[in-house]
Every structure is written in structure tokens, then in C-alpha cells.
Motif scaffolding. Structure first.
Motif, PDB file in Angstrom:
ATOM      1  N   GLY A 371      17.600  70.280  74.471  1.00 12.86           N
ATOM      2  CA  GLY A 371      16.569  70.394  73.441  1.00 12.86           C
ATOM      3  C   GLY A 371      17.063  70.171  72.027  1.00 12.86           C
ATOM      4  N   GLU A 372      18.239  69.598  71.896  1.00 10.08           N
ATOM      5  CA  GLU A 372      18.858  69.444  70.574  1.00 10.08           C
ATOM      6  C   GLU A 372      17.982  68.664  69.599  1.00 10.08           C
ATOM      7  OE1 GLU A 372      22.955  67.502  68.652  1.00 10.08           O
ATOM      8  OE2 GLU A 372      22.732  67.704  70.826  1.00 10.08           O
ATOM      9  N   HIS A 373      17.218  67.717  70.084  1.00  7.78           N
ATOM     10  CA  HIS A 373      16.473  66.819  69.204  1.00  7.78           C
ATOM     11  C   HIS A 373      14.962  67.042  69.254  1.00  7.78           C
ATOM     12  CE1 HIS A 373      20.285  64.736  70.340  1.00  7.78           C
ATOM     13  NE2 HIS A 373      20.343  64.568  69.024  1.00  7.78           N
ATOM     14  N   THR A 374      14.536  68.145  69.858  1.00  4.39           N
ATOM     15  CA  THR A 374      13.094  68.372  70.015  1.00  4.39           C
ATOM     16  C   THR A 374      12.370  68.334  68.682  1.00  4.39           C
ATOM     17  OG1 THR A 374      13.493  69.733  71.985  1.00  4.39           O
ATOM     18  CG2 THR A 374      11.334  69.913  70.929  1.00  4.39           C
ATOM     19  N   ASP A 375      12.782  69.162  67.759  1.00  2.00           N
ATOM     20  CA  ASP A 375      12.093  69.220  66.462  1.00  2.00           C
ATOM     21  C   ASP A 375      12.182  67.886  65.731  1.00  2.00           C
ATOM     22  OD1 ASP A 375      12.167  71.859  67.366  1.00  2.00           O
ATOM     23  OD2 ASP A 375      12.358  72.678  65.346  1.00  2.00           O
ATOM     24  N   GLU A 376      13.348  67.298  65.759  1.00  2.00           N
ATOM     25  CA  GLU A 376      13.577  66.035  65.060  1.00  2.00           C
ATOM     26  C   GLU A 376      12.667  64.935  65.593  1.00  2.00           C
ATOM     27  OE1 GLU A 376      17.331  63.233  65.566  1.00  2.00           O
ATOM     28  OE2 GLU A 376      17.826  65.025  64.384  1.00  2.00           O
ATOM     29  N   VAL A 377      12.576  64.810  66.911  1.00  2.00           N
ATOM     30  CA  VAL A 377      11.752  63.759  67.508  1.00  2.00           C
ATOM     31  C   VAL A 377      10.272  64.004  67.220  1.00  2.00           C
ATOM     32  CG1 VAL A 377      10.946  62.811  69.710  1.00  2.00           C
ATOM     33  CG2 VAL A 377      13.401  63.112  69.294  1.00  2.00           C
TER      34      VAL A 377
END
Length: 398
Positions: A371-377
Motif C-alpha cells: 500500500g505504499e503508493h495508495t494515497d499518491e496514486v
């Protein structure tokens, strides 16, 4: 610039075959957004072997097949989560999935549903036995596909039982088939302006590898027997044990026969016009193989390889994995790479084996944390606000 820059792949897959395919495509320049289950992620995150580091333990299995991707966590059972995936698919070039047949239909994430909102979408379904046929609902793993598609029946020593190859060849080759399918469908889309659905069966993929065994059946009605390292239609082509107990693989054609015999001290065979032809050597398989083995047993492996190299006879030492990964040629080709990882410090892997003149070479980046990029994506691609993302997380959708 790498060849696939500008291509976006929404990767709903997990475990090995499809993650291997999407990793290849990611390192060739595509942006791969890996969708994982909140809390657990791709189940291979828990697979052995584990690497221990100051930040915790990490699965080497996961690391091997998920480099260079972005990870977002989405709950596909949540209507809000399904809506997020649909929005991402509307902007994607490719959707890659390996769910059981029909599973994504109930979530509105199957090809008809997603192509209705993105008619240029390339949608690849990788299933065990395909979307149709009497086996469509069957479950399977790498070894099941190897068994049912004949791979195991061909592998093993003469007179012995079937043997599983040392690598998961059904999974790995299926990953290559899937990568080929994606690239082919994208090329077709460039001509037609429309997307497509690719129905790929891992079982079909293994049947497709039968190649020469199938050709012998079609031509001769012959069911190939297990021959160990020997080739059914060529002599010499086999592994031989040398005088120092090490092994070598020698594979030659008619033009290599006389030089091989001469370097082994078998001058009479080198001068025998009948044995100069492969068909005669095949007819005398037992005699020829026994003679070669006896001559090779008088030489150490490295000396034999040097003699073969000197006269152009194709031969190679049978190396173990540690020998391969420390091999000077492997090092010179840069096949082993190392990258930093926030939990374990660093890890090594095997690079994609392409070199380009005219494009940048494949680029290795570390696998993502869950989930490292959830917010970013969600911010970048769906223009979601911080509050909207927080609400989705509070509702269990991401």
C-alpha cells in the motif's frame, strides 16, 4: 527513454506468473499499479524464504517478482473499492488479472464491464485452464499444469519415474506468454484503435511448449520416453560425468563429431564415415553413448571444456546456482543487480536480460511496501482529496 514509457498497467494479479510478466513490463518502462488486498496484500508477501532486517522480515519470493511497481491497497469486496478500480481502469492501457473464471464479474470488474468505460483497454485474463472448455472451473498450480500438459512425462532418467523440473517452469513460462500477449495486443490496438480481451490458459501455455515432442508424435506416432539429459533425435547431446566427478553437457551436430572424437582420443570413430551421420549414431545409441562416457571419464571437466572450446565443439560445465551467480560472464553482463530496501537494507536480484541500442536499458527499482503508493496514486490519477482518501480508508475500501 525506455520502450514502454507511457503505458499504464493495472495489475490485479498475485503469486508468480502474472506478477513476473508485469515486472518485466515495468522494467521496460510501463507504469505498473499493483492492486493488493488491504492488510495482507499478495499472498506471496508471507511466503518463505524470508529476509530478516532491522525493519522486519520480507519474503524473497515476493521480492523476486514485484520489482519496479507501485502498490495500492483496495478491498475488491467493497463497492467503494470496486469503484476505485473502475476509475483506475478507465485511465489504464492494460488490466492484468488471474482470478478464477467468473470471479471478477460479480464485482463489475470483468472485461465487458471495464471495456464499456474504456474501449481501448487491453484486458488479459490468465487462468489455469482458460475461460472455456471442460476444465475451465478446475483449480491448478504450476506442478499440476506441468503434469497434465506432458512436461513431467518427458522429464526424468531413462527407466525412471516422472520428475518435476527444478524451477516452476509452468509459472515462469506463463509469465513470458502473458508479457508477449500484452505487447501483441498493444501493437494490435495501435493499428485498430480498439482494445481486446486476451484469454490465456496456463495449461494451454504448457501444451504449446511441447513443440518437438508434439512434432515426433505428429510425424511418427511416437510417445517420447524419458531420456534424462539425452536428446531423442541427436547424438551427442547429453550430460557426461568427468574424471573429477564434475559434469559437462556436450551438444553437437555432424560437423562437431570428428573434432569431438579426436579430442577424446577416439580417432577410429572420427574416421568412420557411417558415424559421421547423426542417423547412424542414433541407431547405435547405446554403443556410442557408452564409448563417449568412457573417454570423457578420463578427463577433468575444465580440461575437457578447454579442449572443446579450442576446436569449436559446443560444451558447457553443469554449474550449480552459486557457481552461476558468481560466474565472471554473468558479472560482465551485469545480470545480478542490487537495490536498497527500507526494511532489509538491500537485496539482490536478476535483471531483465535485454540491452537496447536506441532505448534506455531496463531499470531496476525495489518492490513496493504494501500500500505504499495508495494515497499518491489516488491523488495523482483520480484527483482525490486527503479527506476523500481518509473516508475510503475509514470505510475499509482501501
Amino acid at each position: 527513454m525506455r520502450p514502454l514509457e507511457g503505458i499504464t498497467i493495472l495489475d490485479l494479479s498475485r503469486v508468480l506468473a502474472c506478477p513476473f510478466a508485469s515486472m518485466i513490463l515495468a522494467e521496460l518502462g510501463a507504469e505498473v499499479i499493483k492492486v493488493e488486498q488491504p492488510g495482507t496484500g499478495d499472498e506471496t508477501r508471507s511466503f518463505e524464504p524470508k529476509m530478516q532486517g532491522e525493519g522486519g522480515d520480507v519474503s524473497a519470493y515476493y521480492l523476486a517478482f514485484n520489482r519496479s511497481k507501485r502498490s495500492v491497497t483496495v478491498n475488491l469486496r467493497s463497492e467503494q473499492g470496486q469503484a476505485v478500480v473502475r476509475q483506475l481502469a478507465a485511465q489504464a492501457d492494460v488490466v492484468l488479472e488471474n482470478f478464477p473464471v467468473g470471479n471478477l464479474r460479480k464485482y463489475g470488474l470483468d472485461y465487458p464491464s471495464l471495456s464499456a468505460i474504456n474501449d481501448q483497454l487491453v484486458y488479459v485474463s490468465c487462468t489455469g485452464f482458460g475461460m472455456t472448455g471442460p476444465y475451465a472451473q478446475r483449480k491448478g498450480y504450476d506442478t499440476v499444469f506441468q503434469a497434465m500438459a506432458g512436461i513431467m512425462s518427458l522429464t526424468g532418467e531413462r527407466g525412471g519415474g516422472p520428475v518435476k523440473p527444478g524451477l516452476p517452469v509452468a509459472d515462469l513460462s506463463s509469465g513470458l506468454w502473458v508479457a508477449i500477449a500484452v505487447l501483441t495486443a498493444l501493437t494490435g490496438r495501435a493499428k485498430s484503435g480498439k482494445g481486446s480481451h486476451v484469454d490465456f490458459s496456463m495449461f494451454d501455455g504448457q501444451v504449446g511448449l511441447l513443440s518437438l515432442a508434439a512434432a515426433r508424435w505428429f510425424a511418427l506416432g511416437e510417445v517420447p520416453e524419458r531420456l534424462g539429459t539425452e536428446h531423442p533425435g541427436r547424438i551427442p547431446s547429453a550430460a557426461f560425468v568427468c574424471g573429477d566427478g564434475k559434469w559437462v553437457q556436450i551438444t553437437g551436430s555432424d560437423q562437431h563429431w570428428a573434432p569431438l572424437c579426436n579430442l577424446l582420443g577416439l580417432e577410429a570413430w572420427a574416421a568412420d564415415a557411417a558415424l559421421a551421420k547423426n542417423a547412424e549414431r542414433l541407431a547405435r545409441r547405446e554403443e556410442v553413448m557408452a564409448g563417449l562416457q568412457a573417454a570423457i571419464a578420463r578427463l577433468d571437466r575444465d580440461e575437457l571444456c578447454r579442449r572443446c572450446d579450442a576446436v569449436g565443439v559446443p560444451a558447457g560445465p553443469i554449474l550449480q546456482v552459486d557457481e552461476v551467480l558468481s560466474n565472471a560472464h554473468v558479472a560482465a553482463r551485469g545480470m545480478v543487480v542490487e537495490y536498497p530496501h527500507p526494511q532489509i537494507g538491500s537485496f539482490r536480484g536478476l535483471r531483465i536480460p535485454f540491452r537496447f541500442d536506441g532505448f534506455d536499458d531496463p531499470e531496476v527499482q525495489r518492490p513496493p511496501l504494501l500500500g505504499e503508493h495508495t494515497d499518491e496514486v489516488l491523488r495523482e490519477r483520480l484527483a482525490m482529496s486527503v479527506d476523500e482518501i481518509q473516508r475510503l480508508r475509514a470505510d475499509g475500501a482501501i
